[in-house]
Scaffold this motif. Structure first.
Motif, mmCIF file in Angstrom:
data_model
loop_
_atom_site.group_PDB
_atom_site.id
_atom_site.type_symbol
_atom_site.label_atom_id
_atom_site.label_comp_id
_atom_site.label_asym_id
_atom_site.label_seq_id
_atom_site.Cartn_x
_atom_site.Cartn_y
_atom_site.Cartn_z
ATOM 1 N N UNK A 154 2.360 -1.838 11.144
ATOM 2 C CA UNK A 154 3.620 -1.699 10.420
ATOM 3 C C UNK A 154 3.352 -1.279 8.976
ATOM 4 N N UNK B 222 5.606 -1.709 5.382
ATOM 5 C CA UNK B 222 6.787 -2.249 4.720
ATOM 6 C C UNK B 222 6.785 -1.788 3.268
ATOM 7 N N UNK C 47 8.457 -2.856 -0.619
ATOM 8 C CA UNK C 47 9.090 -3.955 -1.359
ATOM 9 C C UNK C 47 9.410 -3.482 -2.773
ATOM 10 N N UNK D 137 11.342 -7.892 -6.921
ATOM 11 C CA UNK D 137 12.222 -9.020 -6.699
ATOM 12 C C UNK D 137 12.927 -9.034 -5.360
ATOM 13 N N UNK D 138 12.540 -8.145 -4.486
ATOM 14 C CA UNK D 138 13.237 -8.026 -3.188
ATOM 15 C C UNK D 138 12.325 -8.401 -2.033
ATOM 16 N N UNK D 139 12.929 -8.558 -0.884
ATOM 17 C CA UNK D 139 12.157 -8.789 0.330
ATOM 18 C C UNK D 139 11.541 -7.492 0.814
ATOM 19 N N UNK D 140 10.943 -7.551 1.979
ATOM 20 C CA UNK D 140 10.260 -6.383 2.525
ATOM 21 C C UNK D 140 11.165 -5.623 3.487
ATOM 22 N N UNK E 223 11.252 -2.717 6.444
ATOM 23 C CA UNK E 223 10.406 -2.030 7.407
ATOM 24 C C UNK E 223 10.562 -0.523 7.279
ATOM 25 N N UNK F 50 3.214 -2.278 1.702
ATOM 26 C CA UNK F 50 2.341 -3.188 2.430
ATOM 27 C C UNK F 50 2.135 -2.698 3.855
ATOM 28 N N UNK G 185 -0.856 -9.204 6.489
ATOM 29 C CA UNK G 185 -0.532 -8.175 5.508
ATOM 30 C C UNK G 185 -1.732 -7.838 4.636
ATOM 31 N N UNK G 186 -1.779 -6.592 4.190
ATOM 32 C CA UNK G 186 -2.713 -6.216 3.157
ATOM 33 C C UNK G 186 -2.212 -6.686 1.805
ATOM 34 N N UNK G 187 -2.991 -6.418 0.778
ATOM 35 C CA UNK G 187 -2.630 -6.875 -0.563
ATOM 36 C C UNK G 187 -1.657 -5.928 -1.261
ATOM 37 N N UNK H 26 -0.180 -9.780 -0.913
ATOM 38 C CA UNK H 26 0.695 -9.598 0.224
ATOM 39 C C UNK H 26 1.187 -10.938 0.737
ATOM 40 N N UNK I 49 14.009 -11.451 4.834
ATOM 41 C CA UNK I 49 15.037 -11.744 3.852
ATOM 42 C C UNK I 49 14.546 -11.380 2.461
ATOM 43 N N UNK I 50 15.400 -11.608 1.486
ATOM 44 C CA UNK I 50 15.054 -11.245 0.114
ATOM 45 C C UNK I 50 14.191 -12.299 -0.575
#
Lengths: 113, 114
Positions: A34, A36, A38, A41-44, A46, A90, A103-105, B42, B106-107
């Motif tokens: 996958x 992703x 970001x 301040x937000x989520x990930x 896809x 990511x 996940x990678x860094x 991550x 989610x956020x």
């Protein structure tokens, strides 16, 4: 053990230039892969995923990624970068059971006008 | 489908206090994950539910952390006796039970322990 390496911590590209973000994984079986994105301040979100079949997968926002088993890589590409693509990217790998995502860094992308 | 929802978005707490976060997954998703993300890193896996059963827990999840998912719907993550090292973004994700289930995030809840 499963792991993901993103060799580039930070990349700067000019708007309109092409982009390639590198991802290498370590996994004992056929991985699910996958990408992703970001924003601060937000989520990930896809971008795209690979499970099987065609090794070149298309995602949202004009991104694509190519799975190369021989190189254990899943690099993300975009032919022409837009300023709004500036974000953290990511790469992640998961087992077919989907019980855990590694996940990678991350790679931070800066886009200059 | 309103996506994965997390509450609160931000939490500042004093060291030693307990905090609880809530996650509402996408309604048809029966898998739910908690991740922790610190600056420049991550997301790191904390725990995973399939329906109401907690099937995996990371070694990162010390005994001060507990997660629940009653009735297989929303989930809560509680941290007891918070420490400054707990400061991080806590991300929740959900997915369908299937071999092709990508996780939708989610956020996040940003926790700051002072």
């Amino acid at each position: 053990a499963q792991s993901v390496t993103q060799p580039d911590i930070h990349i700067t590209v000019s708007e309109g230039a092409s982009l390639e973000l590198r991802c290498n994984y370590s996994y004992g079986a056929t991985p699910y892969l996958f990408w992703y994105v970001q924003s601060p301040g937000q989520g990930l979100q896809l971008l795209l995923k690979y499970f099987s079949g065609d090794t070149l997968v298309q995602g949202i926002k004009g991104f694509e990624a190519e799975f190369k088993r021989s190189q254990s890589s899943f690099n993300l590409r975009k032919p022409s970068v837009h300023w709004s693509d500036a974000a953290e990217y990511f790469c992640a790998v998961a087992a077919y059971t989907g019980n855990q995502f590694y996940f990678g860094t991350g790679t931070s992308l800066t886009v200059i006008p | 489908d309103t996506g994965v929802s997390q509450d609160p978005r931000h939490k500042i707490t004093k060291r030693g206090q307990n905090v609880t976060f809530r996650c509402d997954p996408i309604s048809e998703h029966n898998r739910l994950y908690w991740y922790r993300q610190t600056l420049g890193q991550g997301p790191e896996f904390l725990t995973y539910f399939q329906n109401e059963a907690q099937l995996e827990k990371s070694r990162l999840l010390s005994d001060r952390f507990s997660a629940e998912r009653p009735k297989g719907s929303f989930s809560t993550l509680e941290i007891q006796r918070t420490e400054q090292g707990d400061s991080a973004m806590y991300l929740c994700a959900s997915s369908l039970e299937a071999t092709t289930g990508a996780a939708f995030f989610g956020q996040g809840t940003r926790l700051t322990v002072v």
